[in-house]
Design an enzyme around this catalytic site. Sequence first.
Site, PDB file in Angstrom:
ATOM      1  N   HIS A 245      -2.805   2.510  17.705  1.00 29.24           N
ATOM      2  CA  HIS A 245      -3.889   1.581  18.029  1.00 29.24           C
ATOM      3  C   HIS A 245      -4.456   1.840  19.425  1.00 29.24           C
ATOM      4  O   HIS A 245      -5.656   1.670  19.649  1.00 29.24           O
ATOM      5  CB  HIS A 245      -3.406   0.128  17.880  1.00 29.24           C
ATOM      6  CG  HIS A 245      -3.039  -0.207  16.466  1.00 29.24           C
ATOM      7  ND1 HIS A 245      -2.050  -1.097  16.124  1.00 29.24           N
ATOM      8  CD2 HIS A 245      -3.528   0.264  15.281  1.00 29.24           C
ATOM      9  CE1 HIS A 245      -1.946  -1.168  14.794  1.00 29.24           C
ATOM     10  NE2 HIS A 245      -2.824  -0.357  14.275  1.00 29.24           N
TER      11      HIS A 245
ATOM     12  N   HIS B  43      -6.696   3.089   4.762  1.00 23.29           N
ATOM     13  CA  HIS B  43      -5.441   2.388   4.433  1.00 23.29           C
ATOM     14  C   HIS B  43      -5.348   1.209   5.394  1.00 23.29           C
ATOM     15  O   HIS B  43      -4.634   1.253   6.400  1.00 23.29           O
ATOM     16  CB  HIS B  43      -4.230   3.300   4.629  1.00 23.29           C
ATOM     17  CG  HIS B  43      -4.199   4.527   3.778  1.00 23.29           C
ATOM     18  ND1 HIS B  43      -5.016   5.609   3.987  1.00 23.29           N
ATOM     19  CD2 HIS B  43      -3.424   4.850   2.696  1.00 23.29           C
ATOM     20  CE1 HIS B  43      -4.749   6.545   3.087  1.00 23.29           C
ATOM     21  NE2 HIS B  43      -3.792   6.109   2.291  1.00 23.29           N
TER      22      HIS B  43
ATOM     23  N   SER C  85      -5.080  -2.262  12.382  1.00 19.12           N
ATOM     24  CA  SER C  85      -6.181  -1.364  12.780  1.00 19.12           C
ATOM     25  C   SER C  85      -7.566  -1.964  12.511  1.00 19.12           C
ATOM     26  O   SER C  85      -8.453  -1.874  13.372  1.00 19.12           O
ATOM     27  CB  SER C  85      -6.031   0.004  12.119  1.00 19.12           C
ATOM     28  OG  SER C  85      -5.843  -0.110  10.726  1.00 19.12           O
TER      29      SER C  85
ATOM     30  N   GLU D 174      -8.089  -0.962   0.939  1.00 22.09           N
ATOM     31  CA  GLU D 174      -6.650  -1.186   0.754  1.00 22.09           C
ATOM     32  C   GLU D 174      -6.376  -1.226  -0.746  1.00 22.09           C
ATOM     33  O   GLU D 174      -7.007  -1.986  -1.472  1.00 22.09           O
ATOM     34  CB  GLU D 174      -6.235  -2.497   1.443  1.00 22.09           C
ATOM     35  CG  GLU D 174      -4.864  -3.010   1.109  1.00 22.09           C
ATOM     36  CD  GLU D 174      -3.705  -2.061   1.420  1.00 22.09           C
ATOM     37  OE1 GLU D 174      -3.656  -1.492   2.526  1.00 22.09           O
ATOM     38  OE2 GLU D 174      -2.858  -1.881   0.522  1.00 22.09           O
TER      39      GLU D 174
ATOM     40  N   ASP E 293      -4.446   6.354   7.568  1.00 22.71           N
ATOM     41  CA  ASP E 293      -3.119   5.908   8.035  1.00 22.71           C
ATOM     42  C   ASP E 293      -2.240   5.590   6.819  1.00 22.71           C
ATOM     43  O   ASP E 293      -1.940   4.427   6.533  1.00 22.71           O
ATOM     44  CB  ASP E 293      -3.334   4.660   8.917  1.00 22.71           C
ATOM     45  CG  ASP E 293      -2.049   4.111   9.487  1.00 22.71           C
ATOM     46  OD1 ASP E 293      -1.050   4.849   9.539  1.00 22.71           O
ATOM     47  OD2 ASP E 293      -2.045   2.932   9.895  1.00 22.71           O
TER      48      ASP E 293
HETATM   49  C1  LIG Z   1       0.569   2.222   7.365  1.00 21.20           C
HETATM   50  S1  LIG Z   1      -0.130   0.957   6.421  1.00 21.20           S
HETATM   51  C2  LIG Z   1      -1.685   0.690   7.187  1.00 21.20           C
HETATM   52  C3  LIG Z   1      -1.644   0.029   8.523  1.00 21.20           C
HETATM   53  C4  LIG Z   1      -2.973  -0.206   9.161  1.00 21.20           C
HETATM   54  N1  LIG Z   1      -3.812   0.974   9.153  1.00 21.20           N
HETATM   55  C5  LIG Z   1      -2.788  -0.655  10.601  1.00 21.20           C
HETATM   56  O1  LIG Z   1      -2.726   0.205  11.496  1.00 21.20           O
HETATM   57  O2  LIG Z   1      -2.723  -1.867  10.821  1.00 21.20           O
HETATM   58  C6  LIG Z   1      -0.595   1.785   4.963  1.00 21.20           C
HETATM   59  C7  LIG Z   1      -1.327   0.926   3.950  1.00 21.20           C
HETATM   60  O3  LIG Z   1      -1.843   1.774   2.919  1.00 21.20           O
HETATM   61  C8  LIG Z   1      -1.755   1.104   1.680  1.00 21.20           C
HETATM   62  N2  LIG Z   1      -1.798   2.178   0.669  1.00 21.20           N
HETATM   63  C9  LIG Z   1      -0.778   2.917   0.174  1.00 21.20           C
HETATM   64  N3  LIG Z   1      -1.249   3.867  -0.650  1.00 21.20           N
HETATM   65  C10 LIG Z   1      -2.606   3.735  -0.677  1.00 21.20           C
HETATM   66  C11 LIG Z   1      -3.655   4.462  -1.309  1.00 21.20           C
HETATM   67  N4  LIG Z   1      -3.409   5.514  -2.095  1.00 21.20           N
HETATM   68  N5  LIG Z   1      -4.922   4.070  -1.082  1.00 21.20           N
HETATM   69  C12 LIG Z   1      -5.201   3.015  -0.270  1.00 21.20           C
HETATM   70  N6  LIG Z   1      -4.242   2.290   0.353  1.00 21.20           N
HETATM   71  C13 LIG Z   1      -2.963   2.646   0.175  1.00 21.20           C
HETATM   72  C14 LIG Z   1      -0.461   0.334   1.769  1.00 21.20           C
HETATM   73  O4  LIG Z   1      -0.464  -0.765   0.868  1.00 21.20           O
HETATM   74  C15 LIG Z   1      -0.447  -0.095   3.235  1.00 21.20           C
HETATM   75  O5  LIG Z   1      -1.020  -1.383   3.389  1.00 21.20           O
END
Ligand SMILES: C[S@@+](CC[C@H](N)C(=O)[O-])C[C@H]1O[C@@H](n2cnc3c(N)ncnc32)[C@H](O)[C@@H]1O
Length: 272
Positions: free
Chosen positions: A18, A41, A94, A112, A158
């Site tokens: 971040h 994500h 994020s 998401e 991410d």
């Molecule tokens: C590491 S977290 C994201 C954190 C966020 N970017 C932050 O920094 O606050 C990853 C997220 O991706 C989602 N996710 C997993 N596989 C995915 C996909 N194929 N497409 C979209 N989202 C996905 C998960 O449910 C999770 O909420």
Amino acid sequence: MNYRHAYHAGSFVDVVKHAVLLQMLEYLQKKPTPYCYIDTHAGEGCYDLTSDVTQKTQEAQQGVQQLRLQAKTHPASLDSYFHGIRDINIYPGSPMWAAQLARPTDSMILNEKHASTYQHLKECFRGYSHVAIHQRDAYEFLPAVIPPPEKRGLVLIDPAFEDEHEMQYLINCLNKCFQRWPTGMYLIWIPMVGRSYYTANDLMHAGFKKYLTIEFCVNSPKNAAGLIGCSLLLINPPWQIETQLNPVLEYLWQVLHIDADSTWSLKIQSDD
Ligand SMILES: C[S@@+](CC[C@H](N)C(=O)[O-])C[C@H]1O[C@@H](n2cnc3c(N)ncnc32)[C@H](O)[C@@H]1O
């Protein structure tokens, strides 16, 4: 799919990701022309650090809570970050960091896949008119929404890295993105786990010409297993952004490192 980012909110890798993200967004704001922020994500949007879930792992204790103890000594380039963590109980994800900085003319596209996480995200962004929210697979979503009408902006990728084929999905997606929007900035987060891990270099391919890689570890692979740090790949980095990032990373490492044998690095590569 079991991953829930709430278990990891405010962890040291969240802080690094971040803090770097904010430097990029502040760079984009140096020009009055609008930009688009795309988060493939997005997660829940913001996190309650007093909830049972975050309390269970206590990951914020080794991350954002360490920074709070050092709040007075931080470099000026982290002012926005410290402003964003002034509420001790809430940690922004994020998309919320991006929303806190966005100007009325800038736009945001969030995505998401996971249904309950998507519901949290929608709730968190209720009433934000310049934010579009999708529930799609990230690697199908991203090529479909780029280039944005603004033609300038940043994509954060991410992933949760639960799928053993994640790196291949990422590489395939980046190849498509390069065809569609070669001038976009892409920031990609990769975990560094134990003695063998992927690095940003594993993602590189012939298409993108300029990129910056960061490796940030709080433990040394010699002495620790598990998550020792993270790697960030920034495709199309702004000119001289390293002068802004180097002091930020050094400060974060001083505050967050556990093992003195750990280290961080920033490298710029250009195929020109
Ligand atoms: C590491 S977290 C994201 C954190 C966020 N970017 C932050 O920094 O606050 C990853 C997220 O991706 C989602 N996710 C997993 N596989 C995915 C996909 N194929 N497409 C979209 N989202 C996905 C998960 O449910 C999770 O909420």
